[in-house]
Scaffold this motif. Structure first.
Motif, PDB file in Angstrom:
ATOM      1  N   THR A 133      -3.244 -17.189 -51.423  1.00 37.14           N
ATOM      2  CA  THR A 133      -2.096 -16.227 -51.161  1.00 37.14           C
ATOM      3  C   THR A 133      -1.836 -15.312 -52.265  1.00 37.14           C
ATOM      4  OG1 THR A 133      -0.611 -17.939 -51.806  1.00 37.14           O
ATOM      5  CG2 THR A 133      -0.984 -18.032 -49.633  1.00 37.14           C
ATOM      6  N   THR A 134      -2.341 -15.677 -53.543  1.00 33.14           N
ATOM      7  CA  THR A 134      -2.149 -15.015 -54.730  1.00 33.14           C
ATOM      8  C   THR A 134      -2.523 -13.226 -54.568  1.00 33.14           C
ATOM      9  OG1 THR A 134      -3.332 -17.039 -55.711  1.00 33.14           O
ATOM     10  CG2 THR A 134      -2.868 -14.978 -57.245  1.00 33.14           C
ATOM     11  N   LYS A 135      -3.590 -13.311 -53.720  1.00 30.15           N
ATOM     12  CA  LYS A 135      -3.959 -11.872 -53.274  1.00 30.15           C
ATOM     13  C   LYS A 135      -3.138 -10.851 -52.407  1.00 30.15           C
ATOM     14  CE  LYS A 135      -7.008 -13.810 -56.008  1.00 30.15           C
ATOM     15  NZ  LYS A 135      -8.271 -14.218 -55.459  1.00 30.15           N
ATOM     16  N   TYR A 136      -3.490 -10.543 -51.258  1.00 26.83           N
ATOM     17  CA  TYR A 136      -2.732  -9.539 -50.639  1.00 26.83           C
ATOM     18  C   TYR A 136      -1.548 -10.024 -49.836  1.00 26.83           C
ATOM     19  CZ  TYR A 136      -6.558  -6.244 -50.549  1.00 26.83           C
ATOM     20  OH  TYR A 136      -7.684  -5.311 -50.768  1.00 26.83           O
ATOM     21  N   MET A 137      -1.394 -11.245 -49.668  1.00 24.77           N
ATOM     22  CA  MET A 137      -0.316 -11.976 -49.111  1.00 24.77           C
ATOM     23  C   MET A 137       1.060 -11.823 -50.085  1.00 24.77           C
ATOM     24  SD  MET A 137      -1.245 -15.463 -46.823  1.00 24.77           S
ATOM     25  CE  MET A 137      -2.155 -14.916 -45.327  1.00 24.77           C
ATOM     26  N   ASP A 138       0.751 -12.352 -51.353  1.00 22.71           N
ATOM     27  CA  ASP A 138       1.757 -11.941 -52.408  1.00 22.71           C
ATOM     28  C   ASP A 138       1.956 -10.448 -52.618  1.00 22.71           C
ATOM     29  OD1 ASP A 138       2.411 -11.189 -55.130  1.00 22.71           O
ATOM     30  OD2 ASP A 138       2.635 -13.262 -55.623  1.00 22.71           O
ATOM     31  N   GLY A 139       0.741 -10.004 -52.974  1.00 27.07           N
ATOM     32  CA  GLY A 139       0.624  -8.492 -52.798  1.00 27.07           C
ATOM     33  C   GLY A 139       1.113  -7.736 -54.135  1.00 27.07           C
ATOM     34  N   HIS A 140       1.919  -8.452 -55.145  1.00 25.99           N
ATOM     35  CA  HIS A 140       2.302  -7.843 -56.024  1.00 25.99           C
ATOM     36  C   HIS A 140       2.215  -8.427 -57.389  1.00 25.99           C
ATOM     37  CE1 HIS A 140       4.751  -7.042 -52.611  1.00 25.99           C
ATOM     38  NE2 HIS A 140       5.149  -5.772 -52.988  1.00 25.99           N
ATOM     39  N   ALA A 141       1.176  -9.232 -57.419  1.00 25.01           N
ATOM     40  CA  ALA A 141       0.510 -10.060 -58.608  1.00 25.01           C
ATOM     41  C   ALA A 141       1.859 -10.877 -59.478  1.00 25.01           C
ATOM     42  CB  ALA A 141       0.128  -9.067 -59.533  1.00 25.01           C
ATOM     43  N   VAL A 142       2.626 -11.421 -58.594  1.00 23.21           N
ATOM     44  CA  VAL A 142       3.443 -12.194 -59.030  1.00 23.21           C
ATOM     45  C   VAL A 142       3.497 -13.674 -59.065  1.00 23.21           C
ATOM     46  CG1 VAL A 142       5.401 -10.534 -59.035  1.00 23.21           C
ATOM     47  CG2 VAL A 142       5.086 -12.285 -57.091  1.00 23.21           C
ATOM     48  N   GLY A 143       2.848 -14.433 -58.095  1.00 19.16           N
ATOM     49  CA  GLY A 143       2.586 -15.907 -58.011  1.00 19.16           C
ATOM     50  C   GLY A 143       1.256 -16.317 -57.623  1.00 19.16           C
ATOM     51  N   VAL A 144       0.538 -17.303 -58.451  1.00 14.47           N
ATOM     52  CA  VAL A 144      -0.480 -17.954 -57.767  1.00 14.47           C
ATOM     53  C   VAL A 144      -0.127 -18.844 -56.707  1.00 14.47           C
ATOM     54  CG1 VAL A 144      -2.493 -19.383 -58.406  1.00 14.47           C
ATOM     55  CG2 VAL A 144      -1.803 -17.539 -60.022  1.00 14.47           C
ATOM     56  N   GLY A 145      -1.048 -18.889 -55.631  1.00 18.18           N
ATOM     57  CA  GLY A 145      -0.507 -19.827 -54.492  1.00 18.18           C
ATOM     58  C   GLY A 145      -1.686 -19.937 -53.473  1.00 18.18           C
ATOM     59  N   GLY A 146      -1.657 -20.933 -52.709  1.00 18.72           N
ATOM     60  CA  GLY A 146      -2.732 -21.026 -51.648  1.00 18.72           C
ATOM     61  C   GLY A 146      -2.225 -21.677 -50.202  1.00 18.72           C
ATOM     62  N   CYS A 147      -2.948 -21.450 -49.227  1.00 22.92           N
ATOM     63  CA  CYS A 147      -2.488 -21.949 -48.022  1.00 22.92           C
ATOM     64  C   CYS A 147      -3.755 -22.646 -47.283  1.00 22.92           C
ATOM     65  CB  CYS A 147      -1.737 -20.797 -47.145  1.00 22.92           C
ATOM     66  SG  CYS A 147      -1.111 -21.520 -45.633  1.00 22.92           S
ATOM     67  N   ILE A 148      -3.525 -23.666 -46.351  1.00 26.85           N
ATOM     68  CA  ILE A 148      -4.527 -24.146 -45.640  1.00 26.85           C
ATOM     69  C   ILE A 148      -3.847 -24.194 -43.903  1.00 26.85           C
ATOM     70  CG2 ILE A 148      -6.039 -26.023 -44.788  1.00 26.85           C
ATOM     71  CD1 ILE A 148      -5.718 -27.125 -47.705  1.00 26.85           C
ATOM     72  N   VAL A 149      -4.695 -23.625 -42.896  1.00 25.11           N
ATOM     73  CA  VAL A 149      -3.965 -23.612 -41.667  1.00 25.11           C
ATOM     74  C   VAL A 149      -5.102 -24.163 -40.975  1.00 25.11           C
ATOM     75  CG1 VAL A 149      -3.280 -22.127 -39.853  1.00 25.11           C
ATOM     76  CG2 VAL A 149      -3.101 -21.046 -42.121  1.00 25.11           C
ATOM     77  N   ASP A 150      -4.592 -25.100 -39.857  1.00 22.34           N
ATOM     78  CA  ASP A 150      -5.648 -25.898 -38.838  1.00 22.34           C
ATOM     79  C   ASP A 150      -5.288 -25.307 -37.586  1.00 22.34           C
ATOM     80  OD1 ASP A 150      -7.016 -27.405 -37.357  1.00 22.34           O
ATOM     81  OD2 ASP A 150      -5.959 -29.130 -37.772  1.00 22.34           O
ATOM     82  N   SER A 151      -6.437 -24.815 -37.068  1.00 19.16           N
ATOM     83  CA  SER A 151      -6.458 -24.284 -35.542  1.00 19.16           C
ATOM     84  C   SER A 151      -5.923 -25.422 -34.532  1.00 19.16           C
ATOM     85  CB  SER A 151      -7.706 -23.587 -35.177  1.00 19.16           C
ATOM     86  OG  SER A 151      -8.552 -24.780 -34.902  1.00 19.16           O
ATOM     87  N   GLY A 152      -6.232 -26.468 -34.991  1.00 17.07           N
ATOM     88  CA  GLY A 152      -6.059 -27.691 -34.086  1.00 17.07           C
ATOM     89  C   GLY A 152      -7.221 -28.036 -33.150  1.00 17.07           C
ATOM     90  N   ASN A 153      -8.179 -26.979 -33.132  1.00 14.14           N
ATOM     91  CA  ASN A 153      -9.301 -27.000 -32.137  1.00 14.14           C
ATOM     92  C   ASN A 153     -10.300 -28.039 -32.282  1.00 14.14           C
ATOM     93  OD1 ASN A 153      -7.899 -24.903 -30.874  1.00 14.14           O
ATOM     94  ND2 ASN A 153      -9.217 -23.313 -31.841  1.00 14.14           N
TER      95      ASN A 153
END
Ligand SMILES: *Cc1c(COP(=O)(O)O)cnc(C)c1O
Length: 425
Positions: free
Chosen positions: A204-224
């Protein structure tokens, strides 16, 4: 329920009720209070939902994870402290010592190292494959102990495009999930679950944050992915967890099993949690993600065309460019555009590249991509410098490759800066 990405970016996640704060509150608290020891006990047994310690869950983080989950069209999500932690958890949640997984060799340098060096020390073997190989060839890399297939929607830094349908079929034919790092495209431009991916990760450090302020990540499960249908391959999800009094995640939590296990076991034991403050910044970034992605893509396409027409430029890779090797895959999976990152080489090789980069005015040399400000980097001298010449070639990183992350400035100014840097070569 909202249906379009832009509206989801703004309204999903935190949903205040009567009289509650309009903006997502920062729950800057490590702990949560309960009146009875019995309730607390139930929380620890996963018998009851609720917050008790921020290393496992925090309401601010959960609201942001819920927004990203909605954007991807998943059933459950969690934030992590970085993209590295997200990719590590995503694999480690279903692989243990003695297991094997397959990853495209064209992935982010940090992930390549994590999979090829660090996870190897944990007894987990990764085979890197050339993602352009036909399915019949890729087939040969599967082993009885293969537990997952991994790729990047748009590869960093080579900006090639992942063929979801090819890899989803291969993974599913072998009874394993497809995990895709969707960092560069973001769910605004690509929804991997619609093309057969089972789990999505993000830096999420990249476009999601978008302003270069915080390092972060995310995991999403489709449930499929049906863990129980392949129970013998995934004992961590399909047999009792002794550290939680014999809970079997896939039985007790159904489609939420994968994320519940990652939270209950991996967050508990490794603790790579995102701070609520950073989750708040991430949420602010997400509110404009759809607007920014559009501008990043428009600017990048204009610059790709400019570079392509420039006689000092040896080559340009940008999948949205007509004639690019990956243009067909880009049109199929990302009809609204890929991202703002492109790669190119300058005639005169490494030396000319370095001089060119030093000549730039406001487009700066930074180890980053995907924020509002345009920046660039020479992977062979920077991010990928730990790789050997051979590994560089395997990862598709030409020694003269310059990675340009096009920001959301006025494109005329960007081109003027590039133009003056070329003129002084
Ligand atoms: C940056 C990046 C990562 C690592 O993320 P961090 O947030 O820096 O830990 C993983 N995958 C991709 C595609 C990236 O660009």
């Amino acid at each position: 329920m909202t249906s379009n990405s832009g509206t989801k970016c703004i309204h999903e996640g935190w949903k205040p009720s009567e009289g509650e704060p309009r903006q997502l509150p920062i729950y800057q608290s490590t702990t949560f209070k309960y009146d009875s020891s019995d309730v607390m006990g139930q929380l620890f047994d996963l018998e009851r939902e609720g917050y008790f310690y921020t290393r496992l869950q925090n309401p601010t983080n959960d609201a942001v994870a819920a927004k990203i989950c909605e954007l991807e069209g998943g059933v459950a999500a969690m934030l992590t402290s970085s993209g590295q932690a997200a990719n590590f958890y995503a694999i480690f949640n279903i692989c243990e010592a003695g297991d094997h997984f397959i990853a495209s060799s064209a992935i982010y340098g940090g992930t390549y190292n994590l999979f090829g060096v660090t996870m190897k020390k944990m007894g987990i073997e990764c085979t890197f494959v050339d993602q352009t190989l036909p399915a019949e060839e890729l087939e040969k890399y599967f082993k009885p102990n293969t537990k997952a297939v991994f790729g990047e929607t748009i590869t960093n830094p080579t900006v090639t495009i992942f063929d979801f349908e090819k890899f989803a079929k291969l993974a599913h034919d072998h009874g394993v999930p497809l995990i895709v790092d969707n960092t560069f495209a973001t769910p605004v431009n690509c929804k991997p679950f619609e093309w057969g991916a089972d789990i999505v990760t993000h830096s999420t450090t990249k476009y999601m944050d978008g302003h270069a302020v915080g390092v972060g990540g995310c995991i999403v499960d489709s449930g499929n992915f049906d863990w129980m249908a392949h129970a013998e391959k995934f004992p961590g999800l399909t047999t009792p967890d002794e550290s939680y009094h014999g809970i079997t995640y896939a039985e007790k939590f159904g489609k939420g099993a994968y994320i519940t296990k990652a939270t209950a076991q991996l967050m508990r034991d490794f603790g790579a949690i995102q701070s609520p403050q950073n989750a708040f910044y991430l949420n602010l970034g997400l509110e404009t993600l759809h607007l920014r992605m559009k501008q990043h893509c428009e600017n990048a396409l204009a610059i790709a065309k400019y570079l392509k027409a420039n006689d000092k430029v040896a080559w340009v890779h940008y999948a949205d460019l007509e004639g690019d090797d990956y243009n067909d895959l880009a049109k199929k999976y990302m009809p609204n555009g890929t991202c703002g990152v492109l790669a190119f080489g300058i005639k005169g090789g490494r030396e000319a590249s370095i001089k060119f980069m030093d000549n730039l005015n406001f487009i700066s040399i930074v180890t980053h991509v995907a924020d509002a400000k345009s920046c660039l980097l020479h992977p062979a001298s920077h991010t990928h410098r730990q790789l050997t010449e051979e590994q560089l070639i395997e990862a598709g990183v030409a020694p003269d490759l310059i990675r340009l992350s096009v920001g959301i400035e006025n494109v005329e100014d960007l081109i003027a800066d590039l133009e003056q840097a070329f003129a002084r070569l």
